[in-house]
Scaffold this motif. Structure first.
Motif, PDB file in Angstrom:
ATOM      1  N   TRP A  28      13.217  -5.892   3.396  1.00 36.47           N
ATOM      2  CA  TRP A  28      12.507  -4.614   3.459  1.00 36.47           C
ATOM      3  C   TRP A  28      12.221  -4.049   2.065  1.00 36.47           C
ATOM      4  N   ALA A  29      13.176  -4.162   1.177  1.00 35.35           N
ATOM      5  CA  ALA A  29      12.992  -3.586  -0.153  1.00 35.35           C
ATOM      6  C   ALA A  29      11.853  -4.270  -0.899  1.00 35.35           C
ATOM      7  N   SER A  30      11.803  -5.597  -0.831  1.00 37.28           N
ATOM      8  CA  SER A  30      10.743  -6.319  -1.550  1.00 37.28           C
ATOM      9  C   SER A  30       9.390  -6.122  -0.883  1.00 37.28           C
ATOM     10  N   LEU A  31       9.370  -5.953   0.434  1.00 38.91           N
ATOM     11  CA  LEU A  31       8.112  -5.668   1.120  1.00 38.91           C
ATOM     12  C   LEU A  31       7.591  -4.286   0.716  1.00 38.91           C
ATOM     13  N   THR A  32       8.478  -3.307   0.695  1.00 42.23           N
ATOM     14  CA  THR A  32       8.071  -1.959   0.307  1.00 42.23           C
ATOM     15  C   THR A  32       7.595  -1.932  -1.140  1.00 42.23           C
ATOM     16  N   SER A  33       8.247  -2.695  -2.001  1.00 44.64           N
ATOM     17  CA  SER A  33       7.829  -2.799  -3.397  1.00 44.64           C
ATOM     18  C   SER A  33       6.425  -3.393  -3.493  1.00 44.64           C
ATOM     19  N   ALA A  34       6.152  -4.402  -2.670  1.00 44.83           N
ATOM     20  CA  ALA A  34       4.820  -5.009  -2.659  1.00 44.83           C
ATOM     21  C   ALA A  34       3.770  -4.003  -2.208  1.00 44.83           C
ATOM     22  N   LEU A  35       4.100  -3.190  -1.204  1.00 48.24           N
ATOM     23  CA  LEU A  35       3.160  -2.181  -0.717  1.00 48.24           C
ATOM     24  C   LEU A  35       2.852  -1.150  -1.804  1.00 48.24           C
ATOM     25  N   ALA A  36       3.873  -0.781  -2.575  1.00 51.75           N
ATOM     26  CA  ALA A  36       3.674   0.178  -3.659  1.00 51.75           C
ATOM     27  C   ALA A  36       2.705  -0.395  -4.699  1.00 51.75           C
ATOM     28  N   LYS A  37       2.849  -1.667  -5.027  1.00 50.11           N
ATOM     29  CA  LYS A  37       1.963  -2.309  -6.012  1.00 50.11           C
ATOM     30  C   LYS A  37       0.535  -2.383  -5.492  1.00 50.11           C
ATOM     31  N   VAL A  38       0.395  -2.674  -4.214  1.00 56.40           N
ATOM     32  CA  VAL A  38      -0.936  -2.761  -3.613  1.00 56.40           C
ATOM     33  C   VAL A  38      -1.624  -1.397  -3.664  1.00 56.40           C
ATOM     34  N   LYS A  39      -0.897  -0.343  -3.316  1.00 58.79           N
ATOM     35  CA  LYS A  39      -1.472   1.004  -3.359  1.00 58.79           C
ATOM     36  C   LYS A  39      -1.879   1.364  -4.796  1.00 58.79           C
ATOM     37  N   ALA A  40      -1.027   1.024  -5.747  1.00 58.00           N
ATOM     38  CA  ALA A  40      -1.323   1.341  -7.146  1.00 58.00           C
ATOM     39  C   ALA A  40      -2.566   0.605  -7.637  1.00 58.00           C
ATOM     40  N   GLY A  87       1.907   6.709   1.904  1.00 61.81           N
ATOM     41  CA  GLY A  87       0.545   6.212   1.943  1.00 61.81           C
ATOM     42  C   GLY A  87       0.442   4.697   1.949  1.00 61.81           C
ATOM     43  N   TYR A  88       1.545   4.027   2.268  1.00 66.26           N
ATOM     44  CA  TYR A  88       1.531   2.564   2.321  1.00 66.26           C
ATOM     45  C   TYR A  88       0.969   2.065   3.657  1.00 66.26           C
ATOM     46  N   ALA A  89       1.039   2.913   4.676  1.00 65.04           N
ATOM     47  CA  ALA A  89       0.459   2.616   5.986  1.00 65.04           C
ATOM     48  C   ALA A  89      -0.409   3.797   6.384  1.00 65.04           C
ATOM     49  N   PRO A  90      -1.512   3.576   7.097  1.00 59.88           N
ATOM     50  CA  PRO A  90      -2.417   4.674   7.438  1.00 59.88           C
ATOM     51  C   PRO A  90      -1.910   5.486   8.628  1.00 59.88           C
ATOM     52  N   ASN A  91      -2.308   6.740   8.703  1.00 62.43           N
ATOM     53  CA  ASN A  91      -1.947   7.571   9.852  1.00 62.43           C
ATOM     54  C   ASN A  91      -2.517   7.034  11.155  1.00 62.43           C
ATOM     55  N   SER A  92      -3.539   6.203  11.059  1.00 66.98           N
ATOM     56  CA  SER A  92      -4.169   5.637  12.260  1.00 66.98           C
ATOM     57  C   SER A  92      -3.226   4.767  13.071  1.00 66.98           C
ATOM     58  N   VAL A  93      -2.114   4.318  12.468  1.00 72.39           N
ATOM     59  CA  VAL A  93      -1.200   3.456  13.230  1.00 72.39           C
ATOM     60  C   VAL A  93      -0.662   4.163  14.467  1.00 72.39           C
ATOM     61  N   ILE A  94      -0.627   5.507  14.427  1.00 73.00           N
ATOM     62  CA  ILE A  94      -0.094   6.258  15.562  1.00 73.00           C
ATOM     63  C   ILE A  94      -0.919   6.022  16.816  1.00 73.00           C
ATOM     64  N   ASN A  95      -2.208   5.778  16.635  1.00 77.74           N
ATOM     65  CA  ASN A  95      -3.087   5.534  17.781  1.00 77.74           C
ATOM     66  C   ASN A  95      -3.556   4.084  17.875  1.00 77.74           C
ATOM     67  N   ASN A  96      -3.163   3.267  16.919  1.00 72.69           N
ATOM     68  CA  ASN A  96      -3.629   1.877  16.900  1.00 72.69           C
ATOM     69  C   ASN A  96      -3.063   1.057  18.053  1.00 72.69           C
ATOM     70  N   THR A  97      -3.941   0.318  18.710  1.00 72.55           N
ATOM     71  CA  THR A  97      -3.490  -0.786  19.548  1.00 72.55           C
ATOM     72  C   THR A  97      -3.369  -2.005  18.644  1.00 72.55           C
ATOM     73  N   GLN A  98      -2.908  -3.106  19.189  1.00 73.60           N
ATOM     74  CA  GLN A  98      -2.845  -4.320  18.370  1.00 73.60           C
ATOM     75  C   GLN A  98      -4.248  -4.800  18.004  1.00 73.60           C
ATOM     76  N   THR A  99      -5.212  -4.484  18.854  1.00 68.90           N
ATOM     77  CA  THR A  99      -6.596  -4.872  18.572  1.00 68.90           C
ATOM     78  C   THR A  99      -7.189  -4.035  17.446  1.00 68.90           C
TER      79      THR A  99
END
Length: 413
Positions: A170-182, A235-247
């Motif tokens: 989890w820590a390395s995944l979250t670190s990757a997300l931070a780099k992507v956002k940056a 801001g690593y994941a969008p607010n849209s996930v709350i309503n997202n289906t898998q599609t």
């Protein structure tokens, strides 16, 4: 499982059965010596009479010396029909049904157990077979399995300076997300909708934290929900996930803007159409390794027949469908991972891309496993409600899961 069945749907089905609703079905019981036609019901309406799937059913019938009559329904409709047909004594000889429904049908007395039919289940790994078990008895065998993993966009990660080999927990995944956002791109998308799909997608993180469905408010469960909640806050994941289906989650990933997407085996065909290079890794557990993800896919089962003499031929039909040769053809057509190691090896030899999915399936878990059976839908609904509450900010992860545990405990008394 492409579209996990909701607890609400199961509840409605059981209520209809209890109310004594009726439906017209073709009788399949009676004197087995006088009938050479055996019925098979499946959830694959997309396959018509000219498909390889139907050709296999017919060939299995021929090998068993009988004629196969096949009827196909949508998943929810199929479960309704078989519950009502069983009430009338007109259930099919062979039933292929979504795996979480097995315990519902077994506890309703619809399915014969492997002890009754002498089905051989020894080649099926316990983690896959668990979804077909209730009260210590086995009621079917998986025709194939699918599960969840993380797709990733190679170019997005490269631009952010992320080596995918470094993403192991989890820590390395979250670190990757931070780099992507940056780097000006988007992190990860998934489905957290307030339905069974939301629970289905949350379970790898829930189980990957070491949490158990019998205690939704454990420290491990809170850590899993806090992970998702923090991703939205950062801001690593969008607010849209709350309503997202898998599609819809997949559609976000397909734009090419996201580094990661949690999704299933069934998206492999779509992944090849995205126009960008992708890869796949297992969902990581909190401290590393592969998190157990929920299994999807259907089970081949045998409904109870008044004429038990029919089971001998039914057993031949099921054995044919589950044979190594036929299993490979079936799982290839359905984009499933085979349920046995022998066929999994053949799949990986033919398509090395499937290795990550095979590895994920080997540690996957049935949602109704751990002897939860029909209690699972009553736990899943409070769980997805808690996820929604935490992600929307209306409750803290701890408060949301404490409320969920209270609701689940009351519902499963």
């Amino acid at each position: 499982m492409r579209s996990p069945m909701t607890g609400r749907a199961i509840a409605v089905i059981l209520a209809a059965l209890a109310a004594g609703a009726t439906v017209a079905c073709t009788p399949t019981g009676g004197d087995s010596s006088a009938k050479t036609s055996y019925t098979i019901w499946d959830p694959y309406p997309q396959y018509d009479s000219g498909s390889d799937w139907v050709a296999l059913l017919n060939r299995c019938g021929t090998d068993a010396g009988v004629t196969v009559t096949r009827t196909s329904f949508d998943t929810t409709d199929l479960t309704t029909k078989v519950l009502l047909a069983a009430q009338q004594g007109t259930a099919p000889d062979v039933l292929i049904v979504d795996n979480p429904v097995i315990s519902t049908l077994a506890e309703a007395g619809v399915l014969a157990s492997a002890d009754d039919t002498s089905l051989d289940t020894t080649a099926i790994p316990p983690n896959l077979l668990g979804a077909g078990q209730s009260a210590g008895r086995t009621y079917g065998i998986p025709i194939g399995a699918n599960t969840l993993a993380l797709y990733y966009n190679r170019s997005v990660l490269a631009a952010a300076g992320v080596d995918i080999a470094s993403v192991t927990d989890w820590a390395s995944l979250t670190s990757a997300l931070a780099k992507v956002k940056a780097a000006g791109k988007k992190g990860i998308t998934f489905s957290a909708i307030g339905t069974e799909e939301g629970s289905f997608q949350f379970l790898p993180w829930f189980w990957g934290a070491g949490a158990n469905l019998t205690k939704l408010d454990s420290a491990q469960a809170v850590a899993a929900l806090a992970l998702w909640t923090d991703w939205l806050k950062q801001g690593y994941a969008p607010n849209s996930v709350i309503n997202n289906t898998q599609t819809t989650s997949w559609q976000e990933f397909a734009t090419g803007d996201y580094a990661f997407a949690e999704n299933g085996t069934w998206q492999l065909g779509n992944a090849k159409k995205t126009g960008f290079e992708y890869g796949i890794i297992p969902v990581p557990a909190t401290n590393g390794g592969t998190a157990p993800a929920p299994t999807g896919g259907e089970f081949v089962s045998v409904p109870v027949q008044k004429d038990t003499g029919r089971y001998a031929t039914t057993r031949k039909l099921v054995a044919c469908l589950a044979s190594t040769e036929n299993s490979l053809a079936t799982v290839t057509a359905l984009n499933y991972v085979a349920p046995t190691e022998a066929v999994q090896a053949k799949q990986v030899a033919a398509n090395p891309e499937l290795k990550v999915w095979v590895d994920a399936v080997k540690v996957a878990k049935g949602r109704t496993g751990d002897n939860l059976g029909t209690r699972y839908p009553k736990i899943s609904q409070p769980l997805w409600t808690a996820v929604q509450a935490a992600l929307s900010g209306s409750k803290t992860p701890q408060a949301a899961l404490t409320e969920a545990q209270t609701a689940a405990a009351a519902a499963t008394k």
